[in-house]
Design a protein around this motif. Sequence first.
Motif, PDB file in Angstrom:
ATOM      1  N   LEU A 124      10.817   1.001   1.903  1.00  0.00           N
ATOM      2  CA  LEU A 124      10.691   2.018   0.858  1.00  0.00           C
ATOM      3  C   LEU A 124      12.012   2.705   0.543  1.00  0.00           C
ATOM      4  N   VAL A 128      16.461   4.063  -6.220  1.00  0.00           N
ATOM      5  CA  VAL A 128      15.611   4.032  -7.409  1.00  0.00           C
ATOM      6  C   VAL A 128      16.247   4.918  -8.470  1.00  0.00           C
ATOM      7  N   GLY A 221       9.285   6.234 -12.921  1.00  0.00           N
ATOM      8  CA  GLY A 221       9.842   5.918 -11.605  1.00  0.00           C
ATOM      9  C   GLY A 221      10.090   7.119 -10.714  1.00  0.00           C
ATOM     10  N   ARG A 224       8.180   6.924  -7.318  1.00  0.00           N
ATOM     11  CA  ARG A 224       8.806   5.888  -6.488  1.00  0.00           C
ATOM     12  C   ARG A 224      10.124   6.390  -5.895  1.00  0.00           C
ATOM     13  N   THR A 227       9.359   8.861  -3.148  1.00  0.00           N
ATOM     14  CA  THR A 227       8.897   8.132  -1.966  1.00  0.00           C
ATOM     15  C   THR A 227      10.080   7.532  -1.214  1.00  0.00           C
ATOM     16  N   SER A 250      -1.186   5.194  -6.763  1.00  0.00           N
ATOM     17  CA  SER A 250      -0.028   4.999  -5.882  1.00  0.00           C
ATOM     18  C   SER A 250      -0.058   3.660  -5.155  1.00  0.00           C
ATOM     19  N   ILE A 253       2.235   0.958  -6.650  1.00  0.00           N
ATOM     20  CA  ILE A 253       3.655   1.328  -6.531  1.00  0.00           C
ATOM     21  C   ILE A 253       4.149   1.039  -5.125  1.00  0.00           C
ATOM     22  N   LEU A 254       3.372   1.429  -4.121  1.00  0.00           N
ATOM     23  CA  LEU A 254       3.765   1.200  -2.728  1.00  0.00           C
ATOM     24  C   LEU A 254       3.754  -0.287  -2.391  1.00  0.00           C
ATOM     25  N   SER A 257       6.805  -2.005  -3.436  1.00  0.00           N
ATOM     26  CA  SER A 257       7.938  -1.658  -2.578  1.00  0.00           C
ATOM     27  C   SER A 257       7.872  -2.357  -1.231  1.00  0.00           C
TER      28      SER A 257
END
Length: 273
Positions: A124, A128, A221, A224, A227, A250, A253-254, A257
Motif C-alpha cells: 500500500l 500516489v 485518488g 488511495r 491509505t 474501498s 481500491i485496496l 493496491s
Amino acid sequence: MLPLMPSDQHELAGYLLNAYDSQLREETEMMSATSVDRDGPLWRGKFDTRGFVSYRNLGGLTGEVLDDLIARTIEHYASDERITSFEWKTRGHDAPPDLPERLVAHGFQPEDPETVMLGEAKLLAMEVPLPPGVQLRRVDDQLDPLPDLTRAAAAQERAFGFPFGVKDFVRQLEKKRGLIEIWVAEAQGEVVCTGRLEVVPGTEFAGIWGGGTVPEWRGQGIYRALTAERARSALARGVRFMHSDSTEFSHPILQRSGLLPVTTTTPYIWTRG
C-alpha cells in the motif's frame, strides 16, 4: 511464527487468513474492554454500555448446544442493565454455516456485510499523485488537536452520511493511547478525506479504518493516497501486515493496491427492548 509467505495467490490468501484468525480475534478484540469473561469458546467483553462477542472458532458446536450458548450469551448481557446492545461478529468462513440463521432466530439484526482485506503494508505504501492543492496531514499528534479533530469528524459525517461526533475520536485516542493515528486530506482549508491507522499491539498488524471522502472530491485518488500515507506510517512503526473491513467502495481500491479479500464479516446486533 508463521511460515514463509507463499507466492501462489490462493495459498497466500489462506496464509493471511490463518494470520488473521490467530492474531486478530479473541483477546485481541478485548483490549479496550472494561470487563471480559469466557463461556466455552466465546470471549464476552463489555465496553461501557455495549458488548462484543469474539472467538476464533466455535469448537464444533452445532444445533441445540449452539442455541443454548447463544441464549446464555443474551442472558449474560441482558442481566447487566448498563448494556444497551451487543455485537456478535461473524466471519464468512466460520462454522457452522447456519450460525447467521440461528442468531436471527434469537432476535439479532444483521448489519451490512463487509470484505476482510489483508496484505503486506509495503504493497500500500506507494506514491500516489494528489489533485492540485490537496495535502495530507496527521492531526492527532498536535499540542491541541481538538480543532482539527472537530473538522475531521465533520468530514467523516459528510462522507458516510451518519452522525460522527468529535467525542468519538477523542474517546478512541484515550482508550488506545499511542496506537491510533488520525489522518486527513485538506484542500483550501477544508478537510475532504479522513482515515485512521490503528496498530494492534502484540501482532504483526495495523488496521486502516474510517476512510471516507466527501462526495464532491471522490474519484480523484485521495482515499488511495491517504491509505498509502497510513501504510508508510505503519511501516515506520515496524508493522508487517495491514487489514481492513472494507465496504463495496474501498474494497476494489485496496485490491488494486495488492491486498487480498480473504473472508467476509457481518455484525449481528442484539438491542435491549
